[in-house]
Design a protein around this motif. Structure first.
Motif, PDB file in Angstrom:
ATOM      1  N   ALA A  31       0.834  -1.210   0.000  1.00 28.84           N
ATOM      2  CA  ALA A  31       0.000   0.000   0.000  1.00 28.84           C
ATOM      3  C   ALA A  31       0.866   1.256   0.000  1.00 28.84           C
ATOM      4  CB  ALA A  31      -0.923  -0.010   1.209  1.00 28.84           C
ATOM      5  N   ALA A  32       1.956   1.188   0.755  1.00 24.09           N
ATOM      6  CA  ALA A  32       2.854   2.341   0.814  1.00 24.09           C
ATOM      7  C   ALA A  32       3.582   2.546  -0.508  1.00 24.09           C
ATOM      8  CB  ALA A  32       3.865   2.155   1.948  1.00 24.09           C
ATOM      9  N   ALA A  33       3.827   1.427  -1.215  1.00 28.46           N
ATOM     10  CA  ALA A  33       4.551   1.523  -2.481  1.00 28.46           C
ATOM     11  C   ALA A  33       3.672   2.027  -3.618  1.00 28.46           C
ATOM     12  CB  ALA A  33       5.133   0.157  -2.841  1.00 28.46           C
ATOM     13  N   GLU A  34       2.370   1.851  -3.495  1.00 22.68           N
ATOM     14  CA  GLU A  34       1.449   2.286  -4.532  1.00 22.68           C
ATOM     15  C   GLU A  34       0.985   3.717  -4.220  1.00 22.68           C
ATOM     16  OE1 GLU A  34       0.620   0.746  -7.280  1.00 22.68           O
ATOM     17  OE2 GLU A  34       1.481  -1.243  -6.886  1.00 22.68           O
ATOM     18  N   SER A  35       0.720   4.461  -5.255  1.00 21.67           N
ATOM     19  CA  SER A  35       0.293   5.850  -5.060  1.00 21.67           C
ATOM     20  C   SER A  35      -1.207   5.989  -5.261  1.00 21.67           C
ATOM     21  CB  SER A  35       1.029   6.776  -6.042  1.00 21.67           C
ATOM     22  OG  SER A  35       0.742   6.386  -7.385  1.00 21.67           O
ATOM     23  N   GLY A  36      -1.771   7.056  -4.743  1.00 21.46           N
ATOM     24  CA  GLY A  36      -3.130   7.434  -5.010  1.00 21.46           C
ATOM     25  C   GLY A  36      -4.164   6.458  -4.493  1.00 21.46           C
ATOM     26  N   ALA A  37      -5.256   6.349  -5.269  1.00 18.01           N
ATOM     27  CA  ALA A  37      -6.406   5.562  -4.857  1.00 18.01           C
ATOM     28  C   ALA A  37      -6.072   4.079  -4.753  1.00 18.01           C
ATOM     29  CB  ALA A  37      -7.550   5.780  -5.846  1.00 18.01           C
ATOM     30  N   VAL A  38      -5.186   3.585  -5.609  1.00 17.79           N
ATOM     31  CA  VAL A  38      -4.841   2.160  -5.571  1.00 17.79           C
ATOM     32  C   VAL A  38      -4.184   1.819  -4.245  1.00 17.79           C
ATOM     33  CG1 VAL A  38      -3.444   0.339  -6.614  1.00 17.79           C
ATOM     34  CG2 VAL A  38      -4.636   1.973  -8.077  1.00 17.79           C
ATOM     35  N   GLY A  39      -3.272   2.692  -3.795  1.00 18.33           N
ATOM     36  CA  GLY A  39      -2.613   2.452  -2.528  1.00 18.33           C
ATOM     37  C   GLY A  39      -3.590   2.459  -1.373  1.00 18.33           C
ATOM     38  N   ARG A  40      -4.522   3.381  -1.418  1.00 11.93           N
ATOM     39  CA  ARG A  40      -5.502   3.453  -0.338  1.00 11.93           C
ATOM     40  C   ARG A  40      -6.409   2.221  -0.336  1.00 11.93           C
ATOM     41  NH1 ARG A  40      -5.488   8.777  -2.247  1.00 11.93           N
ATOM     42  NH2 ARG A  40      -7.429   8.479  -3.415  1.00 11.93           N
ATOM     43  N   ARG A  41      -6.775   1.751  -1.504  1.00  7.47           N
ATOM     44  CA  ARG A  41      -7.644   0.558  -1.572  1.00  7.47           C
ATOM     45  C   ARG A  41      -6.878  -0.702  -1.156  1.00  7.47           C
ATOM     46  NH1 ARG A  41     -10.840   0.512  -7.191  1.00  7.47           N
ATOM     47  NH2 ARG A  41     -11.901  -1.206  -6.098  1.00  7.47           N
ATOM     48  N   ILE A  42      -5.590  -0.748  -1.463  1.00  8.53           N
ATOM     49  CA  ILE A  42      -4.783  -1.891  -1.028  1.00  8.53           C
ATOM     50  C   ILE A  42      -4.702  -1.927   0.489  1.00  8.53           C
ATOM     51  CG2 ILE A  42      -2.445  -2.865  -0.977  1.00  8.53           C
ATOM     52  CD1 ILE A  42      -2.126  -1.914  -3.869  1.00  8.53           C
ATOM     53  N   ALA A  43      -4.561  -0.761   1.091  1.00  7.04           N
ATOM     54  CA  ALA A  43      -4.463  -0.686   2.548  1.00  7.04           C
ATOM     55  C   ALA A  43      -5.726  -1.193   3.228  1.00  7.04           C
ATOM     56  CB  ALA A  43      -4.180   0.755   2.975  1.00  7.04           C
ATOM     57  N   LYS A  44      -6.847  -1.197   2.511  1.00  3.77           N
ATOM     58  CA  LYS A  44      -8.112  -1.633   3.096  1.00  3.77           C
ATOM     59  C   LYS A  44      -8.402  -3.121   2.854  1.00  3.77           C
ATOM     60  CE  LYS A  44     -10.338   2.914   2.642  1.00  3.77           C
ATOM     61  NZ  LYS A  44     -11.466   3.654   2.039  1.00  3.77           N
ATOM     62  N   LEU A  45      -7.501  -3.795   2.146  1.00  3.20           N
ATOM     63  CA  LEU A  45      -7.734  -5.222   1.879  1.00  3.20           C
ATOM     64  C   LEU A  45      -7.794  -5.995   3.187  1.00  3.20           C
ATOM     65  CD1 LEU A  45      -5.354  -5.870  -1.168  1.00  3.20           C
ATOM     66  CD2 LEU A  45      -7.863  -5.777  -1.196  1.00  3.20           C
ATOM     67  N   ARG A  46      -8.763  -6.913   3.272  1.00  6.43           N
ATOM     68  CA  ARG A  46      -8.928  -7.714   4.485  1.00  6.43           C
ATOM     69  C   ARG A  46      -7.975  -8.911   4.478  1.00  6.43           C
ATOM     70  NH1 ARG A  46     -14.761  -9.489   3.708  1.00  6.43           N
ATOM     71  NH2 ARG A  46     -14.197 -10.910   5.428  1.00  6.43           N
ATOM     72  N   LYS A  47      -7.535  -9.247   5.669  1.00  7.81           N
ATOM     73  CA  LYS A  47      -6.707 -10.426   5.847  1.00  7.81           C
ATOM     74  C   LYS A  47      -7.559 -11.670   5.578  1.00  7.81           C
ATOM     75  CE  LYS A  47      -4.102 -12.880   9.440  1.00  7.81           C
ATOM     76  NZ  LYS A  47      -3.623 -12.804  10.841  1.00  7.81           N
ATOM     77  N   PRO A  48      -7.071 -12.624   4.783  1.00 10.74           N
ATOM     78  CA  PRO A  48      -7.884 -13.812   4.484  1.00 10.74           C
ATOM     79  C   PRO A  48      -7.932 -14.775   5.670  1.00 10.74           C
ATOM     80  CG  PRO A  48      -5.724 -14.099   3.544  1.00 10.74           C
ATOM     81  CD  PRO A  48      -5.747 -12.703   4.129  1.00 10.74           C
ATOM     82  N   THR A  49      -9.011 -15.494   5.774  1.00 11.58           N
ATOM     83  CA  THR A  49      -9.038 -16.602   6.722  1.00 11.58           C
ATOM     84  C   THR A  49      -8.118 -17.699   6.191  1.00 11.58           C
ATOM     85  OG1 THR A  49     -10.841 -17.763   5.631  1.00 11.58           O
ATOM     86  CG2 THR A  49     -11.452 -16.071   7.262  1.00 11.58           C
ATOM     87  N   VAL A  50      -7.753 -18.624   7.046  1.00  8.29           N
ATOM     88  CA  VAL A  50      -6.871 -19.718   6.612  1.00  8.29           C
ATOM     89  C   VAL A  50      -7.546 -20.552   5.527  1.00  8.29           C
ATOM     90  CG1 VAL A  50      -5.655 -21.809   7.359  1.00  8.29           C
ATOM     91  CG2 VAL A  50      -5.664 -19.785   8.820  1.00  8.29           C
ATOM     92  N   ALA A  51      -8.867 -20.773   5.666  1.00 12.26           N
ATOM     93  CA  ALA A  51      -9.591 -21.558   4.666  1.00 12.26           C
ATOM     94  C   ALA A  51      -9.582 -20.863   3.308  1.00 12.26           C
ATOM     95  CB  ALA A  51     -11.016 -21.802   5.122  1.00 12.26           C
ATOM     96  N   ALA A  52      -9.842 -19.556   3.286  1.00 19.28           N
ATOM     97  CA  ALA A  52      -9.845 -18.802   2.025  1.00 19.28           C
ATOM     98  C   ALA A  52      -8.455 -18.818   1.398  1.00 19.28           C
ATOM     99  CB  ALA A  52     -10.305 -17.374   2.277  1.00 19.28           C
ATOM    100  N   TRP A  53      -7.436 -18.628   2.231  1.00 19.61           N
ATOM    101  CA  TRP A  53      -6.061 -18.660   1.720  1.00 19.61           C
ATOM    102  C   TRP A  53      -5.730 -20.016   1.101  1.00 19.61           C
ATOM    103  CZ3 TRP A  53      -2.292 -21.668   4.510  1.00 19.61           C
ATOM    104  CH2 TRP A  53      -1.009 -21.624   3.959  1.00 19.61           C
ATOM    105  N   ALA A  54      -6.138 -21.123   1.733  1.00 24.76           N
ATOM    106  CA  ALA A  54      -5.858 -22.457   1.194  1.00 24.76           C
ATOM    107  C   ALA A  54      -6.527 -22.644  -0.165  1.00 24.76           C
ATOM    108  CB  ALA A  54      -6.331 -23.530   2.177  1.00 24.76           C
ATOM    109  N   VAL A  55      -7.755 -22.123  -0.326  1.00 23.31           N
ATOM    110  CA  VAL A  55      -8.432 -22.217  -1.622  1.00 23.31           C
ATOM    111  C   VAL A  55      -7.700 -21.379  -2.658  1.00 23.31           C
ATOM    112  CG1 VAL A  55     -10.574 -21.758  -2.873  1.00 23.31           C
ATOM    113  CG2 VAL A  55     -10.659 -22.733  -0.566  1.00 23.31           C
TER     114      VAL A  55
END
Length: 283
Positions: A31-55
């Motif tokens: 998020a820090a490496a990206e500029s503007g709106a993309v960086g802000r939206r990346i910062a809001k990404l939710r951490k995946p559950t272990v099950a979602a990550w495995a899929v």
């Protein structure tokens, strides 16, 4: 899709393939490496559950394409109301889902996060939902899940909430190859061909069995005829021997009669001789 949305999806797919324990730090760094709106939206990404990550790992491993194809086949079988095909595909679906869930568990363990029983169950439910529902399949195949998906709990907004970034449309079904009537006619012809093949195979088996029975009957007939011929020869020899014995008996009967006559004649001669002697003694 805008360039910003496409960039967010790309970064989200990369981040959500990382072990959940590493996600937050990596997200903040990106998020820090990206500029503007993309960086802000990346910062809001939710951490995946272990099950979602495995899929997500399973998607990146390229293992879900077969599941999507099976989903399409299931829908076609439902359209055709083909009970036998539905039953076969249902068994195949359960086997495939179980195998994919095991593979997801292996990938997670290799990445350093073994799955618990409850998490493995959530993974299997998510894979099954992708096989059954085209919209879920499209969401899962992005590799951007942040939460598992259960068809029993799927409502209006749950699917969008389970995916980071854009939510794709349902995977389009392949263009129809022919209409329903033509498919049914083709399947009826295939069934008729299979039945004819089974009938032909049964007829060939019966022909083989009939030939074995004929050969057995022929061998038995030959053996009995040989026995009859042998018995007939024995009978002819016995009849000849009986005729010879009867002829010999006649001769012996004649000899007996001749001997009896000789005895009678000699007895008369003896009696005359005795009488003559006695008469001489008296004179």
């Amino acid at each position: 899709m805008s360039d910003d949305a496409a960039r967010l999806d790309e970064v989200a797919a990369e981040l959500l393939a990382l072990p959940p324990a590493h996600f937050t730090a990596a997200r903040n760094e990106r998020a820090a490496a990206e500029s503007g709106a993309v960086g802000r939206r990346i910062a809001k990404l939710r951490k995946p559950t272990v099950a979602a990550w495995a899929v997500n790992l399973l998607v990146r491993d390229g293992q879900l394409g077969e599941a999507v194809e099976l989903s399409r086949a299931l829908h076609e079988a439902q359209d055709d109301l083909d009970a036998a095909e539905l039953s076969r595909l249902g068994r195949q679906r359960r086997q495939l889902v179980a195998a994919l869930a095991r593979r997801a568990g292996e990938l997670a363990a290799e990445a350093g996060t073994p799955l618990s029983v409850s998490v493995a169950d959530a993974v299997q439910k998510t894979i099954n939902a992708a096989v059954v529902d085209a919209s879920v399949a499209a969401a899962v195949l992005t590799g951007r899940l942040v939460a598992p998906i259960d068809l029993a709990d799927l409502g209006g907004g749950e699917l969008a909430a389970a995916v980071a970034g854009s939510v794709p449309e349902a995977v389009p079904a392949p263009a129809p190859r022919d209409d329903l009537a033509a498919r049914r006619e083709r399947k009826a012809a295939e069934r008729a061909e299979r039945e004819a093949e089974r009938a032909h195979a049964a007829a060939e088996r019966e022909q083989t069995a009939a030939e074995r029975r004929r050969v057995s009957a022929q061998e038995r007939t030959d053996r009995l005829r040989e026995r009859v011929d042998g018995l007939r020869a024995d009978l002819e020899r016995a009849e000849a021997e009986a005729d010879a014995a009867a002829h010999e008996l006649d001769e012996r009967e004649k000899e007996k009669a001749d001997a009896a006559a000789a005895v009678a004649s000699s007895l008369r001669t003896l009696e005359k001789a005795r009488a003559a002697r006695e008469e001489g003694e008296r004179g």
